[in-house]
Design an enzyme around this catalytic site. Structure first.
Site, mmCIF file in Angstrom:
data_model
loop_
_atom_site.group_PDB
_atom_site.id
_atom_site.type_symbol
_atom_site.label_atom_id
_atom_site.label_comp_id
_atom_site.label_asym_id
_atom_site.label_seq_id
_atom_site.Cartn_x
_atom_site.Cartn_y
_atom_site.Cartn_z
ATOM 1 N N ASP A 132 5.208 -5.038 5.918
ATOM 2 C CA ASP A 132 5.537 -6.383 6.400
ATOM 3 C C ASP A 132 5.270 -7.470 5.346
ATOM 4 O O ASP A 132 6.034 -8.430 5.236
ATOM 5 C CB ASP A 132 4.826 -6.691 7.712
ATOM 6 C CG ASP A 132 3.327 -6.712 7.567
ATOM 7 O OD1 ASP A 132 2.768 -5.716 7.085
ATOM 8 O OD2 ASP A 132 2.705 -7.736 7.912
ATOM 9 N N GLY A 187 0.826 -1.215 0.000
ATOM 10 C CA GLY A 187 0.000 0.000 0.000
ATOM 11 C C GLY A 187 0.851 1.252 0.000
ATOM 12 O O GLY A 187 1.911 1.279 0.619
ATOM 13 N N ARG A 204 0.335 -5.013 -4.738
ATOM 14 C CA ARG A 204 0.413 -6.118 -3.779
ATOM 15 C C ARG A 204 0.454 -7.345 -4.677
ATOM 16 O O ARG A 204 -0.571 -7.767 -5.201
ATOM 17 C CB ARG A 204 -0.839 -6.134 -2.890
ATOM 18 C CG ARG A 204 -1.027 -4.891 -2.020
ATOM 19 C CD ARG A 204 -2.066 -5.170 -0.958
ATOM 20 N NE ARG A 204 -2.570 -3.953 -0.312
ATOM 21 C CZ ARG A 204 -2.014 -3.378 0.760
ATOM 22 N NH1 ARG A 204 -0.925 -3.875 1.280
ATOM 23 N NH2 ARG A 204 -2.559 -2.309 1.299
ATOM 24 N N ASP A 225 3.273 -0.917 11.824
ATOM 25 C CA ASP A 225 3.340 -2.193 12.554
ATOM 26 C C ASP A 225 4.456 -3.115 12.067
ATOM 27 O O ASP A 225 4.239 -4.289 11.809
ATOM 28 C CB ASP A 225 1.985 -2.916 12.493
ATOM 29 C CG ASP A 225 1.487 -3.154 11.078
ATOM 30 O OD1 ASP A 225 2.104 -2.630 10.137
ATOM 31 O OD2 ASP A 225 0.484 -3.875 10.902
ATOM 32 N N ASP A 251 0.243 1.978 8.978
ATOM 33 C CA ASP A 251 -0.134 1.168 10.152
ATOM 34 C C ASP A 251 0.963 1.124 11.219
ATOM 35 O O ASP A 251 0.711 0.738 12.362
ATOM 36 C CB ASP A 251 -0.452 -0.273 9.730
ATOM 37 C CG ASP A 251 -1.764 -0.374 8.978
ATOM 38 O OD1 ASP A 251 -2.462 0.643 8.864
ATOM 39 O OD2 ASP A 251 -2.086 -1.471 8.490
ATOM 40 N N THR A 303 4.672 2.128 6.206
ATOM 41 C CA THR A 303 3.262 1.742 6.307
ATOM 42 C C THR A 303 2.579 2.696 7.264
ATOM 43 O O THR A 303 3.130 2.993 8.342
ATOM 44 C CB THR A 303 3.033 0.297 6.801
ATOM 45 O OG1 THR A 303 1.647 0.156 7.113
ATOM 46 C CG2 THR A 303 3.829 -0.093 8.018
ATOM 47 N N ARG A 337 -5.697 -2.485 9.772
ATOM 48 C CA ARG A 337 -6.303 -3.818 9.621
ATOM 49 C C ARG A 337 -6.022 -4.678 10.848
ATOM 50 O O ARG A 337 -6.897 -5.307 11.405
ATOM 51 C CB ARG A 337 -5.721 -4.475 8.363
ATOM 52 C CG ARG A 337 -6.575 -5.540 7.789
ATOM 53 C CD ARG A 337 -6.046 -6.037 6.470
ATOM 54 N NE ARG A 337 -4.730 -5.543 6.105
ATOM 55 C CZ ARG A 337 -4.355 -5.326 4.859
ATOM 56 N NH1 ARG A 337 -5.181 -5.529 3.880
ATOM 57 N NH2 ARG A 337 -3.132 -4.915 4.587
#
Ligand code: F6P
Length: 329
Positions: A109, A17, A78, A136, A134, A132, A178
């Site tokens: 990741d 993304g 992706r 994470d 996120d 990202t 997510r």
């Protein structure tokens, strides 16, 4: 399979993304490589481009005027094909055919999982750069894109607060994440949310209803619940249903921020981080580093072997949990 020799030509790609700051990072990679006499190939559309041999030659001016822009000049994907043996074999053939000596992967990741397998199968130096919204990924305190996404979400909460206060309303703001509560936690804290629901903690409907009830009792003129899309509650719609059931007739607004958090001009913090990572990744390759991910911990640049990079979860325990409980509600 092996590819050896002196470093002359590198490839750079963005995978997964998009996130604000990718262009600033591509710019830093290209400029540092050119400064050091290396040839740079941009790979278009992430791993899909690596498989297709979709390469574009880059120089210092191909990255002019992009530091402030969102998205990625190289585009991204992706890739399902890179998850297959045949896809990775094709990618290695394209790398060999184009005489590429090393790859800089700006990814999340999922992309690093692909790179781990690829670098086990083929001996081609890879340096990973974490991005990202996120946030994470292990091996770094912060990833490219997180700060901008956080600010986008916080600004949205601020704006919603104006309406919520003017009309004494409850709003549920759903942010991205997510499997990750980093944006929800950060934007909720910065936006003064009354409740923050994240995937890393167990859903507690009773507690949420109590917090909101207490808020009205204290004569609060607005209530904002920030929920991460991946939270166990099922997201903004479900949370609104739950509150409505216990507060019939109460106006409950829903605002899903979605991809507004992925785009836009990167903040200064993201541009600086992306520049440090891009520069550091090329320097690392030049100094002989292989198959590692660059990161930043306690304000110091660091490297983690790709094989050890994994998804990182926000640990809402101890002092952090105490602080969130104290400041929300
Ligand atoms: O991983 C970043 C992220 O923005 C997640 O927060 C979100 O769930 C996902 O990507 C959405 O991906 P896509 O744009 O492919 O729908």
């Amino acid at each position: 399979m092996k590819k050896t020799g002196k470093l002359k030509k590198i490839a750079v790609l963005t995978s997964g993304g998009d996130a604000p700051g990718l262009n600033a990072c591509i710019r830093a990679v290209v400029r540092t490589a050119v400064f050091n006499g290396l040839t740079v190939m941009g790979v278009r559309k992430g791993f899909e481009g690596l498989i297709a041999g979709d390469f574009v030659s880059m120089n210092a001016s191909s990255v002019s005027g992009i530091i402030h822009s969102g998205g990625t000049l190289l585009q991204s994907s992706r890739s399902e094909r890179f998850k297959t043996k045949a896809g990775r074999k094709k990618a290695f053939e394209q790398i060999t055919k184009a005489n590429i000596d090393a790859v800089i992967l700006i990814g999340g990741d999922g992309s690093f999982e692909g790179a781990k397998t690829f670098t086990k199968e083929y001996e081609i130096p890879f340096i990973g750069i974490p991005k990202t919204i996120d946030n994470d990924i292990s091996g770094t305190d912060i990833c490219i894109g997180y700060d901008t996404a956080l600010n986008t979400a916080m600004q949205a909460i601020d704006k919603i607060r104006d309406t919520a206060q003017s009309h004494e309303r409850i709003f549920i703001v759903e942010v991205m994440g997510r499997d990750s509560g980093y944006i929800a936690y950060g934007a909720g804290l910065a936006g003064g949310a009354e409740a923050i629901l994240i995937p890393e903690t167990k859903a507690d409907a009773e507690n949420l209803l109590q917090v909101l009830k207490k808020g009205w009792k204290r004569d609060k003129s607005s209530l904002i619940v920030v929920v991460a899309e991946g939270d166990e509650s099922g997201g903004a719609g479900k949370v609104a249903e739950l509150i409505e059931k216990h507060n019939p007739g109460q106006y409950i607004g829903i605002c899903i921020l979605g991809h507004t958090q992925r785009g836009g001009s990167p903040t200064a913090a993201d541009r600086i981080l992306a520049s440090k990572f891009g520069y550091g990744a090329v320097e690392a390759l030049l100094s002989g580093k292989r198959n590692s991910m660059i990161g930043i911990k306690k304000n110091e640049i660091c490297f983690t072997p790709l094989a050890k990079v994994k998804k990182q979860h926000l640990a809402v325990t101890g002092n952090l949990l105490k602080m969130i409980t104290t400041l929300t509600g």
